[in-house]
Motif scaffolding. Structure first.
Motif, PDB file in Angstrom:
ATOM      1  N   VAL A  65       0.701  -0.862   0.421  1.00  0.00           N
ATOM      2  CA  VAL A  65      -0.107  -0.119   0.155  1.00  0.00           C
ATOM      3  C   VAL A  65       1.022   1.588  -0.444  1.00  0.00           C
ATOM      4  O   VAL A  65       0.349   2.412  -0.363  1.00  0.00           O
ATOM      5  CB  VAL A  65      -1.219   0.080   0.699  1.00  0.00           C
ATOM      6  N   CYS A  66       2.442   1.143   0.199  1.00  0.00           N
ATOM      7  CA  CYS A  66       3.267   1.773   0.036  1.00  0.00           C
ATOM      8  C   CYS A  66       3.060   2.920  -0.668  1.00  0.00           C
ATOM      9  O   CYS A  66       3.696   2.382  -1.957  1.00  0.00           O
ATOM     10  CB  CYS A  66       4.428   2.340   0.749  1.00  0.00           C
ATOM     11  N   PRO A  67       2.485   4.594  -1.200  1.00  0.00           N
ATOM     12  CA  PRO A  67       2.319   4.649  -2.637  1.00  0.00           C
ATOM     13  C   PRO A  67       3.301   5.086  -3.514  1.00  0.00           C
ATOM     14  O   PRO A  67       3.476   5.399  -4.569  1.00  0.00           O
ATOM     15  CB  PRO A  67       1.383   5.792  -1.956  1.00  0.00           C
ATOM     16  N   VAL A  68       4.908   5.414  -2.673  1.00  0.00           N
ATOM     17  CA  VAL A  68       6.520   5.904  -3.155  1.00  0.00           C
ATOM     18  C   VAL A  68       7.062   4.686  -3.482  1.00  0.00           C
ATOM     19  O   VAL A  68       8.452   4.893  -3.192  1.00  0.00           O
ATOM     20  CB  VAL A  68       6.604   6.967  -2.255  1.00  0.00           C
ATOM     21  N   ASP A  69       6.673   2.950  -3.195  1.00  0.00           N
ATOM     22  CA  ASP A  69       7.419   1.899  -2.462  1.00  0.00           C
ATOM     23  C   ASP A  69       8.548   2.434  -1.968  1.00  0.00           C
ATOM     24  O   ASP A  69       9.824   2.722  -2.109  1.00  0.00           O
ATOM     25  CB  ASP A  69       7.915   2.288  -4.389  1.00  0.00           C
ATOM     26  N   ASN A  70       8.258   3.026  -0.600  1.00  0.00           N
ATOM     27  CA  ASN A  70       9.393   3.515   0.042  1.00  0.00           C
ATOM     28  C   ASN A  70       9.123   1.346   0.979  1.00  0.00           C
ATOM     29  O   ASN A  70      10.558   2.418   2.591  1.00  0.00           O
ATOM     30  CB  ASN A  70       8.832   4.736   0.839  1.00  0.00           C
TER      31      ASN A  70
END
Length: 270
Positions: free
Chosen positions: A206-211
């Motif tokens: 769910v992390c929108p920035v692939d962090n």
């Protein structure tokens, strides 16, 4: 064309409703930034250009500002430009800041909206999720408001600013918000209780920035984190926290209650 950013799903839900109602293409800002190709967008004659995003510390999220700076928008002189921000309470001067970014591209959002949605930022002593009744009240009001906004966008009405700026918008955006967005947007305070974590990987998904990488999760400390708290709110066992302050906080994401009840009345979202 509607560009949107969303963490816990409030903004995505509204952007989806608007795209469906007015027949415009929906594009995720994080996905656009992850593409290696040039961020070059050619709008057709008469095509609308919209931006939807949550208010972060009474300012547009950094990821939205970065996207606008990197993108090139080929528009016609009569392109209808609009913007919508979601917030838990007030927006301050968020839209003024957005329009300064757009001005660098020769654009201006002439029609502006804010939509109050359930609270999701819980990393300060006075910040909590809403009660269930207040959450439902906000969502139902937003549902009605979104239909109203769709009619305005469909008719391309200009010069409208329906904004909840709050009592002292300049103070919140340019003093408090400036400090917040410069000093408090970081992934360094995220922790995971390894003995509680089930290794489901949902936080990473769910992390929108692939962090996030691995299970248990590890945050990459690469400067991409927006502090949207999706990883915290979506964790099914509350194994993720932001320092110690969130240990006694509740969780929220847009369709959480429906998922608990086994209903599928709303679309899943990041």
């Amino acid at each position: 064309m509607i560009f949107y950013f969303s963490g816990t799903g409030n903004t995505k839900w509204i952007a989806q409703q608007l795209a469906l109602a007015i027949g415009d293409k929906l594009m995720s800002i994080p996905e656009a930034l992850q593409q290696q190709q040039q961020h070059d967008y050619q709008l057709k004659e008469g095509e609308r250009l919209g931006f939807c995003f949550p208010t972060h510390g009474w300012q547009p999220p950094r990821i939205v500002r970065d996207f606008i700076r990197r993108a090139t928008f080929h528009v016609s002189p009569n392109t209808y430009v609009w913007a919508l921000t979601t917030c838990g309470d007030s927006t301050g001067k968020t839209m003024d800041i957005l329009n300064r970014e757009l001005a660098r591209k020769g654009l201006k959002a002439e029609t502006l909206f804010s939509v109050i949605m359930p609270e999701s930022y819980v990393c300060l002593p006075f910040m909590y999720t809403d009660t269930e009744s207040r959450e439902n009240e906000k969502i139902e009001q937003a549902r009605r408001q979104t239909k109203h906004i769709a009619r305005i966008l469909q008719d391309r009405k200009r010069g409208i600013a329906e904004l909840d700026q709050g009592a002292t918008p300049r103070l919140f955006s340019y003093v408090i918000g400036q400090y917040f967005n410069k000093r408090m947007i970081t992934d360094k305070k995220f922790t995971v209780d390894a003995d509680v974590c089930t290794r489901c990987g949902k936080c990473r998904k769910v992390c929108p920035v692939d962090n996030i990488q691995g299970t248990p999760p590890e945050w990459l400390h690469n400067g991409r984190c927006t502090c949207c708290l999706a990883c915290y709110h979506y964790c099914p066992v509350h194994a993720i926290n932001y320092g110690n302050i969130t240990r006694k906080r509740d969780q929220y994401y847009f369709n959480r209650r429906e998922e608990r009840e086994g209903l599928n009345t709303r679309e899943d979202r990041k």
